[in-house]
Write a protein that holds these residues in place. Structure first.
Motif: not given
Length: 511
Positions: A89-93, A192-195, A252-258
């Motif tokens: 997951f670190d590689d992907m995100f 990408f920290n876009l809430n 995208n990165p940051g969507n994990s868990g959404g």
């Protein structure tokens, strides 16, 4: 006039049924309710008005879901990083997209989560909160909370965390089995920290096994089902439970868990991964089906760990190459290569060389078709399978077996925010039988231990009894919270009994 009377009668009956449902669940202790039951009570009082599943107007679904999708920020000691920086997951995100910031001192990461209970239970990914010392949750209305890790399940990449709140907005749990390929869905999260970002797409496929969960541990001996998935001449051992919903909604990165929701605003999946050559969206996103997640989350809340049933077989997933290698004509299904002695499959009459062709009447084409079904069940539950033997099919009923012994599992902690997360353990109150067995009047049992945290590093294993912390008797999670608050000089004294009955009294310095 008759039409008006019929309308009034229908409304009256509907209201009476809703009130009756509310009263039935009102009598039940909230702590004993599953998340589905809690939600029935909530939505009886707070009915949703959303568009139909076939509508292309996503505004109502987005409005219903967005308030309950949260932004999660995690903090790690500088020595740890986010899971050590070596997971797939670190590689992907990864770092390239700014989701993990590496300043001097503590490191930070971010992801998403979904509130599923008005009192603050939140589902997210294990890789979002794994090894975190501090978990901060930001709601859509800008309120901020510190979260406690209730438990995680690395085998499905799910985690259950909790914040202290009441009457919080929630997302309604849907039925992922009903999701159809081609159906419109929304992905809601914080890329990408876009809430509070909402993207739309369709269900591209179901039952995907992409080999991402636990892929760094494929050399271990078994997976959560007592199965081995063999895809070549050398066994590829897979601890994961993967049966992803694939979607082309932008993840995208940051969507994990959404949230992955249908157009009725119902949660059908937890976004977990993307397939990408660059680390950002290329049209292939994957979500954990909510029907699998329900069992995992309810188990974590009730038991502190996931109670899994084992079917007790090793198999090889059939395709043209496997069929040729085995000298058989059939190229679909699961070829049984080994049986666990005394396992459920052996007791049901499964034999080596059988080919599992169906589970609960549904065709089996790949491992995920069986794994997800088994993953929803408990030890003692029965599952119906069909095997092909000597040219004819036989229907067998397998009673799933539990684990012979509780391992030192890769799980997580429970309660007390940052300090408790450092302990890295899950607990349950002792039963009367356990108190009698260990001859104690109080205590909690360790149900899970998280690698890399205090209990793991100091060899306090699963099954240990914690009777006192800092000389305060322990009977519940609340007692632990109280005992570890305001430590003097950072000293933590834990008294208890190992599973073999020997006592311990250990002092630690907690930074």
């Amino acid at each position: 006039m008759k039409k008006v009377g019929l309308t009034l009668l229908t409304a009256f009956v509907g209201g009476a049924m809703a009130l009756g449902t509310y009263k039935i669940f009102e009598k039940k202790n909230a702590d004993d309710m599953t998340f589905e039951e809690r939600q029935k009570v909530y939505f009886t009082s707070n009915p949703m008005t959303v568009s139909s599943a076939g509508s292309v107007d996503f505004t109502q679904a987005a409005a219903a879901v967005t308030p309950a999708v949260v932004y999660i920020r995690t903090t790690y000691s500088s020595q740890q990083g986010n899971g050590g920086g070596s997971s797939p997951f670190d590689d992907m995100f990864g770092d390239f997209f700014g989701q993990r910031m590496r300043p001097r001192g503590p490191q930070q990461a971010s992801g998403s989560g979904v509130i599923i209970s008005p009192d603050g239970y939140i589902v997210t990914n294990n890789h979002v909160v794994e090894k975190a010392d501090k978990i901060t949750v930001n709601l859509n209305d800008h309120r901020t909370f510190q979260a406690k890790v209730v438990g995680t399940d690395p085998s499905t990449d799910l985690a259950l965390i909790k914040i202290s709140g009441n009457d919080l907005p929630i997302v309604k749990l849907g039925n992922s089995d009903d999701a159809k390929v081609g159906e419109w869905v929304l992905a809601v999260g914080n890329p990408f920290n876009l809430n509070s970002t909402v993207t739309a797409g369709i269900v591209s496929a179901k039952g995907r096994n992409i080999g991402i969960i636990g892929s760094e541990n494929n050399d271990e001996d078994s997976n959560p089902f007592g199965m081995r998935q063999r895809q070549s001449q050398q066994p590829r051992l897979n601890k994961a439970i993967e049966s992803f919903i694939q979607t082309d909604a932008a993840i995208n990165p940051g969507n994990s868990g959404g949230a992955l929701v249908n157009t009725k605003g119902e949660l059908i999946g937890i976004n977990a991964a993307i397939a990408s050559h660059t680390g950002s969206y290329e049209g292939y996103g994957f979500a954990i089906p909510i029907n699998l997640a329900k069992k995992v989350l309810n188990d974590i809340k009730q038991f502190g760990s996931v109670k899994r049933g084992y079917i007790g077989v090793s198999f090889r997933e059939l395709n043209d190459d496997a069929a040729k290698d085995l000298g058989i004509s059939r190229n679909t299904g699961l070829y049984v290569s080994e049986l666990v002695d005394g396992g459920g499959a052996e007791a049901a009459g499964v034999r080596k060389g059988d080919i599992i062709t169906k589970v609960e009447g549904n065709p089996v084409y790949e491992s995920s078709d069986l794994q997800e079904r088994v993953g929803r069940l408990q030890p003692g539950d029965k599952i119906n399978i069909t095997v092909l033997r000597d040219g004819s099919e036989k229907n067998l009923t397998v009673t799933l077996k539990g684990e012979a012994a509780a391992p030192k599992s890769a799980a997580v902690s429970k309660s007390a925010e940052e300090l408790f997360n450092k302990l890295g353990a899950s607990f349950q109150p002792l039963t009367k039988a356990q108190k009698a067995k260990f001859r104690v009047n109080n205590g909690v049992v360790v149900t899970q231990v998280r690698p890399g945290r205090l209990f793991y590093e100091t060899d306090i294993p699963v099954g240990s009894i914690i009777t006192n912390i800092n000389k305060q008797p322990i009977n519940s999670i609340a007692d632990i919270d109280k005992a570890i608050t305001n430590l003097r000089n950072g000293n933590l004294i834990i008294t208890g009994i190992y599973p073999d009955g020997t006592s311990f009294n250990n002092m630690f310095q907690v930074q």
